[in-house]
Design an enzyme around this catalytic site. Structure first.
Site, PDB file in Angstrom:
ATOM      1  N   CYS A 127      64.877  38.715  11.837  1.00  0.00           N
ATOM      2  CA  CYS A 127      65.676  37.589  11.356  1.00  0.00           C
ATOM      3  C   CYS A 127      65.189  36.344  12.118  1.00  0.00           C
ATOM      4  CB  CYS A 127      67.171  37.815  11.553  1.00  0.00           C
ATOM      5  SG  CYS A 127      67.778  39.244  10.664  1.00  0.00           S
ATOM      6  N   PRO A 164      64.354  29.825  11.365  1.00  0.00           N
ATOM      7  CA  PRO A 164      63.109  29.036  11.320  1.00  0.00           C
ATOM      8  C   PRO A 164      62.238  29.130  12.562  1.00  0.00           C
ATOM      9  CG  PRO A 164      64.958  27.610  11.831  1.00  0.00           C
ATOM     10  CD  PRO A 164      65.538  28.986  11.645  1.00  0.00           C
ATOM     11  N   GLY A 165      62.588  29.979  13.528  1.00  0.00           N
ATOM     12  CA  GLY A 165      61.598  30.306  14.536  1.00  0.00           C
ATOM     13  C   GLY A 165      61.795  29.745  15.933  1.00  0.00           C
ATOM     14  N   GLY A 166      62.995  29.275  16.251  1.00  0.00           N
ATOM     15  CA  GLY A 166      63.235  28.776  17.613  1.00  0.00           C
ATOM     16  C   GLY A 166      62.944  29.864  18.639  1.00  0.00           C
ATOM     17  N   LYS A 167      63.406  31.082  18.338  1.00  0.00           N
ATOM     18  CA  LYS A 167      63.219  32.167  19.310  1.00  0.00           C
ATOM     19  C   LYS A 167      61.807  32.725  19.215  1.00  0.00           C
ATOM     20  CE  LYS A 167      68.134  32.970  19.079  1.00  0.00           C
ATOM     21  NZ  LYS A 167      68.334  32.045  17.927  1.00  0.00           N
ATOM     22  N   ASP A 172      61.530  38.013   8.320  1.00  0.00           N
ATOM     23  CA  ASP A 172      62.719  37.362   7.750  1.00  0.00           C
ATOM     24  C   ASP A 172      62.732  37.615   6.257  1.00  0.00           C
ATOM     25  OD1 ASP A 172      64.742  35.003   8.954  1.00  0.00           O
ATOM     26  OD2 ASP A 172      64.545  35.008   6.764  1.00  0.00           O
ATOM     27  N   ASP A 200      63.184  42.284   3.665  1.00  0.00           N
ATOM     28  CA  ASP A 200      64.568  42.622   3.972  1.00  0.00           C
ATOM     29  C   ASP A 200      64.507  43.726   5.023  1.00  0.00           C
ATOM     30  OD1 ASP A 200      67.135  43.652   4.073  1.00  0.00           O
ATOM     31  OD2 ASP A 200      67.500  43.316   1.941  1.00  0.00           O
ATOM     32  N   CYS A 246      75.132  33.659  16.440  1.00  0.00           N
ATOM     33  CA  CYS A 246      75.711  32.354  16.805  1.00  0.00           C
ATOM     34  C   CYS A 246      77.131  32.283  16.239  1.00  0.00           C
ATOM     35  CB  CYS A 246      74.849  31.202  16.310  1.00  0.00           C
ATOM     36  SG  CYS A 246      74.546  31.214  14.539  1.00  0.00           S
TER      37      CYS A 246
HETATM   38  C1  LIG Z   1      70.581  33.130  12.569  1.00  0.00           C
HETATM   39  S1  LIG Z   1      69.271  32.935  11.470  1.00  0.00           S
HETATM   40  C2  LIG Z   1      67.909  33.222  12.517  1.00  0.00           C
HETATM   41  C3  LIG Z   1      67.540  32.087  13.436  1.00  0.00           C
HETATM   42  C4  LIG Z   1      66.209  32.331  14.150  1.00  0.00           C
HETATM   43  N1  LIG Z   1      66.173  33.598  14.841  1.00  0.00           N
HETATM   44  C5  LIG Z   1      65.864  31.227  15.124  1.00  0.00           C
HETATM   45  O1  LIG Z   1      66.053  31.386  16.318  1.00  0.00           O
HETATM   46  O2  LIG Z   1      65.380  30.187  14.670  1.00  0.00           O
HETATM   47  C6  LIG Z   1      69.375  34.422  10.569  1.00  0.00           C
HETATM   48  C7  LIG Z   1      68.180  34.727   9.686  1.00  0.00           C
HETATM   49  O3  LIG Z   1      68.367  36.042   9.145  1.00  0.00           O
HETATM   50  C8  LIG Z   1      67.695  36.121   7.924  1.00  0.00           C
HETATM   51  N2  LIG Z   1      68.185  37.338   7.241  1.00  0.00           N
HETATM   52  C9  LIG Z   1      69.418  37.527   6.712  1.00  0.00           C
HETATM   53  N3  LIG Z   1      69.521  38.771   6.205  1.00  0.00           N
HETATM   54  C10 LIG Z   1      68.335  39.383   6.441  1.00  0.00           C
HETATM   55  C11 LIG Z   1      67.821  40.673   6.137  1.00  0.00           C
HETATM   56  N4  LIG Z   1      68.563  41.605   5.507  1.00  0.00           N
HETATM   57  N5  LIG Z   1      66.557  40.968   6.498  1.00  0.00           N
HETATM   58  C12 LIG Z   1      65.799  40.045   7.128  1.00  0.00           C
HETATM   59  N6  LIG Z   1      66.239  38.795   7.436  1.00  0.00           N
HETATM   60  C13 LIG Z   1      67.486  38.473   7.102  1.00  0.00           C
HETATM   61  C14 LIG Z   1      68.025  34.777   7.274  1.00  0.00           C
HETATM   62  O4  LIG Z   1      67.075  34.461   6.286  1.00  0.00           O
HETATM   63  C15 LIG Z   1      67.987  33.820   8.475  1.00  0.00           C
HETATM   64  O5  LIG Z   1      66.738  33.177   8.559  1.00  0.00           O
END
Ligand SMILES: C[S@@+](CC[C@H](N)C(=O)[O-])C[C@H]1O[C@@H](n2cnc3c(N)ncnc32)[C@H](O)[C@@H]1O
Length: 454
Positions: free
Chosen positions: A265, A268-271, A286, A312, A381
């Site tokens: 997940c 947009p890639g901060g982590k 993602d 997924d 979050c």
């Molecule tokens: C909280 S955001 C992630 C923020 C990211 N880790 C960062 O630090 O920038 C959650 C992410 O989970 C992805 N997501 C949601 N359900 C998912 C799934 N079943 N499989 C993969 N990614 C999923 C969403 O597209 C979203 O980008």
């Protein structure tokens, strides 16, 4: 043409718009889309695909729309209460945009630096242009003028923190953090969040250069606001925007130099950027192609080389287990209300319930993807215990034979004692101080827990 000449006057719709009218009209439109249709505000304001009227506005009008909607959402409960006090009876449904028009006007009159006269006159014009709102044009005028005259009396004794928080959130925070804790969280939502950066190296130097201060675990908090891409170091990819709390979970994986790490997940890639900066070989997965494209653009700017996979996680299968896994699961995002005040009004307990199920499935699924002895960090979050403490307690119980909790120490997160629970979880609140001297208040609400696969 004057009515005396026997000719009809210009129709309401034929009159030229007053300056600033389009911005108010679009603000009311977007506010309606957010609060009634539950559309996320970020999507409405998106440069490429957002609200077409918003995209057509000039830059300063776009800033005004953002400011109006921000104030209208942050103070939605107060504005609703004020309208209750001003109106003899509720405005019937099917009256077009009337309530949104009133909310937009009151947000300007009470919370922005807009003269009452301008806010009232533009709202009355707007009501006159909306077919179903038109019969209420006089009411809009009367109600807003009265508010202008009697602001003090009408707005006194409103419990802003309480009414600006939906009941289900207030109850949940009160259960988790007590009455004062809930109030402190709600209070932090009344103002905008700071702009925090994660730098590749030398935070003190970047804090000096950008006139900020070092907070959290080496984040740089900026006091001035402005276009991010015009700041020193953006072009060269020396830093990226990331809340001080959001920067904590990735560091819990410790020394990952040369290790294969899965960022699940990721967009947009901060982590992802943090993991790459720490020298890991990162695989970022993602579900969203569009968001992953943004991640790739971010990594290009920052000069990091990471593997990206659109999938997924419920279907993904890695070829080999990883040395470490970070799962930043989809969540209600109630920890980000300072940055996204729409979250308070578009999310519901039902969302939390659904997301909790997804988080549970993802946690169970990713467990075998880390090598025996490897670390897993789970984070969200969200402020809701069901997506944090409750979720990991159940995870630990389900897999007692295969995992153990590795408690987090405050020394690992820049000495932020407040953010570590008795169990050894990371629990940041928006009301927490972002540095141990408590000079810089506020960070995103975040939860994280760390496990080792046995
Ligand atoms: C909280 S955001 C992630 C923020 C990211 N880790 C960062 O630090 O920038 C959650 C992410 O989970 C992805 N997501 C949601 N359900 C998912 C799934 N079943 N499989 C993969 N990614 C999923 C969403 O597209 C979203 O980008």
């Amino acid at each position: 043409m004057s009515k005396k000449s026997g000719q009809p006057g210009p129709k309401e719709t034929d009159r030229p718009e007053k300056p600033g009218f389009a911005a108010r009209k679009i603000a009311a439109d977007i506010l309606g889309n957010v609060v009634h249709k539950k559309r996320p505000l970020d999507g409405e304001l998106e440069a490429g695909s957002g609200h077409s009227g918003f995209r057509a506005l000039a830059g300063n009008d776009r800033s005004l729309v953002r400011a109006i909607i921000g104030a209208a959402l942050r103070h939605r409960g107060e504005i609703t209460e004020i309208l209750d006090r001003l109106l003899d009876r509720p405005i019937p449904e099917k009256t077009g945009r009337i309530l949104d028009i009133l909310h937009v006007a009151i947000a300007q009159m009470l919370f922005l630096d807009v003269p009452d006269r301008a806010a009232v006159s533009l709202a009355v014009d707007h009501a006159g242009l909306d077919r179903r709102a038109r019969p209420y044009k006089g009411l809009v005028n009367g109600v807003l003028r009265r508010l202008g005259r009697e602001k003090e009396e009408i707005t006194s004794d409103i419990d802003a923190e309480k009414v600006n928080t939906p009941d289900w959130l207030w109850d949940s925070w009160q259960d988790a953090h007590g009455a004062e804790g809930a109030r402190a969280i709600a209070r932090s939502h009344q103002s905008e969040a700071a702009l925090d950066l994660t730098v590749k190296s030398d935070p003190e130097n970047w804090a000096d250069k950008l006139e900020g201060r070092v907070v959290g675990n080496g984040s740089v908090r900026l006091v001035r606001k402005g276009a991010v891409d015009s700041l020193d170091g953006f072009e060269e990819g020396s830093w990226w925007v990331q809340d001080a709390a959001a920067a904590l979970p990735a560091r819990l994986l410790g020394d990952i130099q040369g290790l294969r790490v899965a960022d699940l997940c990721a967009a947009p890639g901060g982590k992802t950027a943090q993991l790459a900066a720490a020298g890991a070989h990162v695989t970022a997965v993602d579900i969203s192609k569009g968001r992953l494209r943004r991640l790739e653009e971010n990594m290009t700017r920052l000069g990091f080389d990471v593997e990206t996979i659109v999938s997924d996680l419920r279907e993904f299968e890695p070829d080999d287990p990883f040395d470490a896994v970070l799962l930043d699961a989809p969540c209600s995002a109630t920890g980000t209300i300072r940055r996204h005040p729409d979250v308070a009004w578009i999310k519901s307990p039902y969302d939390v319930e659904k997301l909790t199920e997804i988080q549970r499935d993802l946690l169970d699924r990713v467990l075998p993807w880390v090598k025996p002895g490897g670390l897993i960090v789970y984070c969200t979050c969200s402020l809701e215990p069901a997506e944090g403490e409750g979720q990991v307690a159940a995870f630990l119980q389900r897999h007692a034979e295969y995992i153990r909790l590795v408690p987090i120490g405050s020394d690992e997160i820049g000495g932020l004692n407040q953010c570590v629970t008795g169990e050894g979880y990371l629990r940041c609140l928006p009301s927490h101080a972002a540095d141990p001297t408590a000079e810089s208040i506020g960070m995103d609400g975040f939860f994280a827990a760390r496990f080792r696969r046995s």
